[in-house]
Write a protein that holds these residues in place. Structure first.
Motif: not given
Lengths: 130, 133
Positions: B40-44, B76-79, B84-86, B114-116
């Motif tokens: 899940f990236i951006g607005d996702g 396995k769910i990568y965020i 998130l921070e943005e 939670l990954v960078s």
């Protein structure tokens, strides 16, 4: 190389539908195999035979049909996405008691499993749009 | 041999149908015994927010389905941390997604990783099939 395509956007609204056709032509010209083309989201609208684009414009569905005939492509329309958007073939028309159908020759309706299978079987799955 | 399938979710849950139809692919795809993960990236990242209420927009709230992913062996769910921070979000704003490990006496384990952005790039690079929505 064995290539599968996923097309996520409808015709004319979005460049992705055109890019997918051009990519398919280029890949075939280079001798690659197109394992399957899977139409999802609004991409299912590429399969309607009822669209009437202006005469001086390209006809995206007709281009797919021509490519399908020449290269025996497997053009698959996702049934769940298609039903939502009113894209149905004759079998589905009869089953659902509808008064019309609109899927073009050259396309077939099937399930999302066909997309996953394409991902498994092809060397590359290339996604257009979204 | 199983392939590594990753579903990359980039859009908010409502406004367009991409998130819902992505989830439909994930659920069907779970039957194929592949090595599945979600990103899940951006607005996702909004797809996983807690307490979604869709009454006012007249649409189905499909967010409870995410909590069933563990039962589909999607574990396995990568965020992406920066995403998130943005948006001023933290993991506390998201659903707590877990799965039960049958090899470890059905211990409940976290699905969310939670990954960078840089770490996620490496994860993406490692996949065989990327489906982006």
């Amino acid at each position: 190389m064995k290539i599968a395509l996923q097309i996520n956007e409808g015709p004319y609204q979005h460049q992705a539908a055109d890019s997918a056709i051009q990519f398919t032509k280029a890949a075939l010209a280079k001798g690659h195999e197109i394992f399957r083309v899977f139409f999802y989201h609004d991409g299912v609208n590429n399969a309607t035979r009822l669209a009437i684009p202006p005469q001086d414009d390209r006809n995206i569905t007709a281009e797919w049909v021509a490519l399908q005939k020449e290269h025996n492509l497997d053009l698959v329309v996702c049934i769940a996405a298609a039903q939502r958007r009113g894209l149905i073939d004759e079998d589905e028309m009869n089953r659902q008691g509808k008064d019309a159908n609109n899927i073009s020759e050259g396309f077939r309706i099937s399930g999302l499993g066909q997309l996953i299978e394409a991902g498994i079987e092809a060397d590359r799955l290339v996604v257009f749009g979204a | 041999m199983a392939k590594k399938f990753m579903y990359v979710n980039r859009k908010p849950p409502y406004g367009t149908i991409y998130a819902l139809e992505s989830l439909e692919v994930v659920l069907i795809g779970a039957a194929f015994d592949q090595d599945v993960s979600l990103a899940f990236i951006g607005d996702g990242v909004y797809q996983l927010t807690k307490g979604q209420d869709t009454k006012a927009i007249g649409q189905k709230n499909f967010s409870p389905v995410y909590s069933a992913l563990g039962d589909y062996e999607v574990t396995k769910i990568y965020i992406e941390k920066e995403s998130l921070e943005e948006r001023g979000l933290t993991l506390d704003d998201l659903q707590h997604l877990v799965w039960e490990d049958e090899d470890d006496d059905w211990a409940e384990k976290d699905s969310i990783r939670l990954v960078s952005r840089a770490e996620l790039a490496d994860v993406l690079d490692d996949q065989d099939v990327l489906l982006s929505f």
